[in-house]
Design an enzyme around this catalytic site. Structure first.
Site, PDB file in Angstrom:
ATOM      1  N   TYR A  57       0.855  -1.197   0.000  1.00  0.00           N
ATOM      2  CA  TYR A  57       0.000   0.000   0.000  1.00  0.00           C
ATOM      3  C   TYR A  57       0.880   1.232   0.000  1.00  0.00           C
ATOM      4  O   TYR A  57       1.786   1.333   0.816  1.00  0.00           O
ATOM      5  CB  TYR A  57      -0.928   0.025   1.228  1.00  0.00           C
ATOM      6  CG  TYR A  57      -2.368   0.031   0.799  1.00  0.00           C
ATOM      7  CD1 TYR A  57      -2.910   1.168   0.191  1.00  0.00           C
ATOM      8  CD2 TYR A  57      -3.162  -1.092   0.911  1.00  0.00           C
ATOM      9  CE1 TYR A  57      -4.209   1.160  -0.273  1.00  0.00           C
ATOM     10  CE2 TYR A  57      -4.463  -1.101   0.446  1.00  0.00           C
ATOM     11  CZ  TYR A  57      -4.980   0.033  -0.153  1.00  0.00           C
ATOM     12  OH  TYR A  57      -6.256   0.026  -0.614  1.00  0.00           O
ATOM     13  N   GLU A  59      -0.353   4.880  -0.608  1.00  0.00           N
ATOM     14  CA  GLU A  59      -1.082   6.138  -0.852  1.00  0.00           C
ATOM     15  C   GLU A  59      -0.144   7.323  -0.710  1.00  0.00           C
ATOM     16  O   GLU A  59       0.671   7.372   0.218  1.00  0.00           O
ATOM     17  CB  GLU A  59      -2.229   6.284   0.145  1.00  0.00           C
ATOM     18  CG  GLU A  59      -3.423   5.425  -0.213  1.00  0.00           C
ATOM     19  CD  GLU A  59      -4.579   5.595   0.764  1.00  0.00           C
ATOM     20  OE1 GLU A  59      -4.410   6.283   1.791  1.00  0.00           O
ATOM     21  OE2 GLU A  59      -5.651   5.030   0.497  1.00  0.00           O
ATOM     22  N   ASP A 203      -6.093  13.496 -25.127  1.00  0.00           N
ATOM     23  CA  ASP A 203      -6.225  12.107 -24.694  1.00  0.00           C
ATOM     24  C   ASP A 203      -5.618  11.229 -25.789  1.00  0.00           C
ATOM     25  O   ASP A 203      -6.231  10.988 -26.822  1.00  0.00           O
ATOM     26  CB  ASP A 203      -7.710  11.792 -24.484  1.00  0.00           C
ATOM     27  CG  ASP A 203      -7.948  10.353 -24.061  1.00  0.00           C
ATOM     28  OD1 ASP A 203      -7.001   9.549 -24.093  1.00  0.00           O
ATOM     29  OD2 ASP A 203      -9.111  10.029 -23.707  1.00  0.00           O
ATOM     30  N   THR A 229      -3.754   5.940 -21.733  1.00  0.00           N
ATOM     31  CA  THR A 229      -3.622   4.596 -21.191  1.00  0.00           C
ATOM     32  C   THR A 229      -2.202   4.135 -21.507  1.00  0.00           C
ATOM     33  O   THR A 229      -1.512   4.709 -22.355  1.00  0.00           O
ATOM     34  CB  THR A 229      -4.609   3.611 -21.848  1.00  0.00           C
ATOM     35  OG1 THR A 229      -4.403   3.635 -23.259  1.00  0.00           O
ATOM     36  CG2 THR A 229      -6.047   3.984 -21.552  1.00  0.00           C
ATOM     37  N   LYS A 232      -2.300   0.325 -24.812  1.00  0.00           N
ATOM     38  CA  LYS A 232      -2.710   0.229 -26.218  1.00  0.00           C
ATOM     39  C   LYS A 232      -1.448   0.230 -27.088  1.00  0.00           C
ATOM     40  O   LYS A 232      -0.631  -0.666 -26.936  1.00  0.00           O
ATOM     41  CB  LYS A 232      -3.725   1.325 -26.522  1.00  0.00           C
ATOM     42  CG  LYS A 232      -4.999   1.152 -25.650  1.00  0.00           C
ATOM     43  CD  LYS A 232      -6.068   2.197 -25.860  1.00  0.00           C
ATOM     44  CE  LYS A 232      -7.211   1.986 -24.864  1.00  0.00           C
ATOM     45  NZ  LYS A 232      -8.240   3.033 -24.964  1.00  0.00           N
ATOM     46  N   ARG A 238      -2.136  -2.807 -18.335  1.00  0.00           N
ATOM     47  CA  ARG A 238      -3.348  -1.984 -18.210  1.00  0.00           C
ATOM     48  C   ARG A 238      -3.081  -0.925 -17.150  1.00  0.00           C
ATOM     49  O   ARG A 238      -2.769  -1.252 -16.004  1.00  0.00           O
ATOM     50  CB  ARG A 238      -4.532  -2.821 -17.748  1.00  0.00           C
ATOM     51  CG  ARG A 238      -4.914  -3.930 -18.663  1.00  0.00           C
ATOM     52  CD  ARG A 238      -6.351  -4.302 -18.437  1.00  0.00           C
ATOM     53  NE  ARG A 238      -7.186  -3.417 -19.213  1.00  0.00           N
ATOM     54  CZ  ARG A 238      -7.369  -3.554 -20.516  1.00  0.00           C
ATOM     55  NH1 ARG A 238      -6.791  -4.503 -21.185  1.00  0.00           N
ATOM     56  NH2 ARG A 238      -8.144  -2.704 -21.173  1.00  0.00           N
TER      57      ARG A 238
HETATM   58  C1  PLP Z   1      -9.242   3.424 -24.135  1.00  0.00           C
HETATM   59  C2  PLP Z   1      -9.533   4.880 -23.991  1.00  0.00           C
HETATM   60  C3  PLP Z   1      -9.817   5.456 -22.748  1.00  0.00           C
HETATM   61  C4  PLP Z   1     -10.163   4.666 -21.520  1.00  0.00           C
HETATM   62  O1  PLP Z   1      -9.320   3.779 -21.066  1.00  0.00           O
HETATM   63  P1  PLP Z   1      -9.800   2.647 -20.025  1.00  0.00           P
HETATM   64  O2  PLP Z   1      -8.476   2.151 -19.593  1.00  0.00           O
HETATM   65  O3  PLP Z   1     -10.601   1.677 -20.815  1.00  0.00           O
HETATM   66  O4  PLP Z   1     -10.569   3.320 -18.949  1.00  0.00           O
HETATM   67  C5  PLP Z   1      -9.941   6.822 -22.659  1.00  0.00           C
HETATM   68  N1  PLP Z   1      -9.813   7.599 -23.743  1.00  0.00           N
HETATM   69  C6  PLP Z   1      -9.579   7.072 -24.953  1.00  0.00           C
HETATM   70  C7  PLP Z   1      -9.455   7.987 -26.121  1.00  0.00           C
HETATM   71  C8  PLP Z   1      -9.445   5.704 -25.123  1.00  0.00           C
HETATM   72  O5  PLP Z   1      -9.250   5.210 -26.336  1.00  0.00           O
END
Ligand code: PLP
Length: 420
Positions: A57, A59, A203, A229, A232, A238
């Site tokens: 933990y 925090e 994003d 993220t 990807k 993840r």
């Molecule tokens: C995949 C994605 C997210 C969210 O990611 P999670 O890990 O599934 O919560 C946010 N914004 C965009 C543009 C994404 O493609």
């Protein structure tokens, strides 16, 4: 066939779960995985994600924790942060968000109040739920204003973004999305945001690996806040990160903790650090460019077969295909393709006349097959398989023939996390 690292203790303690994990490894090995948001992480990332760091933990942030015993965790998190800053050239990085959605929530918590206007791309045009879509908390608790793509070009309409920004003066502007096959002009978004005094959030969840590898322009320097993220195109575990300029760093850190989250997932942080080190190697630049080369080759081969690609093609890792002219909807096509050993998702297309749960399109991405080692030379064959499968939707025997051909091809391309 065995999962790597081996699941010996798991198989003894819980054969049911072990069996499912083994079968999933086999499934990932045997399929052409074209889900644009997925990938195969390296053996090193897998190992880091499965460590005793899950026991801790922590925090707070390095040097300012609420629990003792952080001598080593602080070093892990600091390494992840320093690697993220170096890779993207950012002033500040927060590596604690549990995933992409909480990372975006942090931007709202840091820079907006409930009821404030936020400008984001509509979901059917390629935006994400967390950019203010109605069913998301971000669309319920804030006042969303939405931009989209032009009907004639399928491309983002920057004039509309500018007009809406001037009219509504949003607190936040989101750019980036989940189904945008074209390069995003972060500089233009930056100019619009500056003009109206909004915080620009880029994003880059989908394209972070392309940005890191120099295959897509970077938002750093244009957007004050960059969310992504890590799982990807960046090819990590993840998780998620937020990069900011110096001015917006404190507010983002406070929004993640204590604003939204408790203890960070330290095993994930370690795996993120490993993925970031991998992304700084020259091979990763080659990987990022190879993803795009594969996507362009696949787009070309599909267009030759009469497929209708939104915006007419791709600049990045993904293709959005409108199946209307093929006389089949996205969902039955995706199901047929899955049976044929080609895994992808059904997807709304811009101005889709069909319902979100039964839309007109499919989305295709090349990050995972590129990791697997497939090249542009393989793309005409993949397009042929896609076409045969879509034409034969509903004919399971025809799909099974394709699946066998695909298993045969993929047997020559090893997958991290699995030995044949
Ligand atoms: C995949 C994605 C997210 C969210 O990611 P999670 O890990 O599934 O919560 C946010 N914004 C965009 C543009 C994404 O493609």
């Amino acid at each position: 066939m065995t999962h790597q690292p081996p699941l010996n203790a798991l198989a003894a303690a819980d054969p049911q779960i072990a069996g499912l994990v083994e079968a999933e490894a086999q499934r990932q090995h045997d399929k052409i995985r074209l889900i644009a948001s997925e990938n195969y992480v390296s053996q090193a990332v897998l190992e880091a994600a499965g460590t005793v760091l899950t026991n801790k933990y922590s925090e707070g942030y390095a040097g300012k924790r609420y629990y003792e015993g952080q001598q080593l965790i602080d070093q892990v998190e600091t390494l992840a942060i320093e690697r993220a800053k170096a890779l993207f050239g950012a002033d500040h990085a927060n590596v604690q968000p549990y995933s992409g959605s909480p990372a975006n929530l942090a931007a709202y918590l840091a820079f907006a109040e409930p009821g404030d206007k936020v400008l984001g791309m509509g979901l059917p045009d390629g935006g994400h739920l967390t950019h203010g879509w109605g069913v998301s908390a971000t669309g319920k608790w804030f006042e969303p204003v939405r931009y989209g793509v032009r009907k004639d070009t399928g491309r983002l309409d920057l004039d509309q973004v500018r007009d809406l920004a001037r009219e509504h003066r949003p607190k936040l502007i989101f750019c980036g999305g989940t189904a945008i096959p074209r390069t995003i002009d972060f500089a233009a978004f930056g100019e619009i945001a500056r003009e109206v005094g909004a915080v620009l959030v880029a994003d880059i969840a989908h394209i972070a690996g392309l940005v890191a590898g120099g295959a897509h322009p970077t938002p750093v320097g244009h957007a004050q806040v960059v969310t992504t993220t890590t799982h990807k195109t960046l090819r990590g575990p993840r998780g998620a990160m937020i990069l900011t300029d110096a001015e917006h760093a404190k507010a983002i850190d406070r929004a993640i903790f204590p604003g939204l989250q408790g203890g960070p997932h330290d095993h994930t942080t370690a795996a993120i650090a490993v993925a970031l080190a991998e992304a700084r190697r020259p091979e990763f630049r080659d990987y990022a460019h190879a993803i795009v080369a594969n996507a362009k080759a696949l787009a070309e081969a599909l267009i030759e077969r009469g497929y209708d690609l939104v915006s007419g093609g791709t600049d990045n890792h993904l293709l959005l295909i409108d199946l209307t002219n093929k006389g089949v909807a996205g969902k039955p096509a995706a199901q047929a393709l899955d049976r044929a050993g080609i895994e992808l998702n059904y997807n709304a297309v811009p101005f889709d006349p069909r319902k979100p749960f039964d839309p007109s399109g499919i989305r295709v991405g090349t990050p995972a097959i590129t990791t697997r080692g497939l090249t542009p030379e393989h793309q005409p064959k993949i397009a042929e398989w896609i076409d045969r499968s879509v034409v034969a939707a509903g004919d399971d025997a025809a799909q099974d023939v394709i699946a066998a051909e695909i298993r045969e091809l993929l047997s020559a391309f090893p997958m991290p996390g699995y030995t044949a």
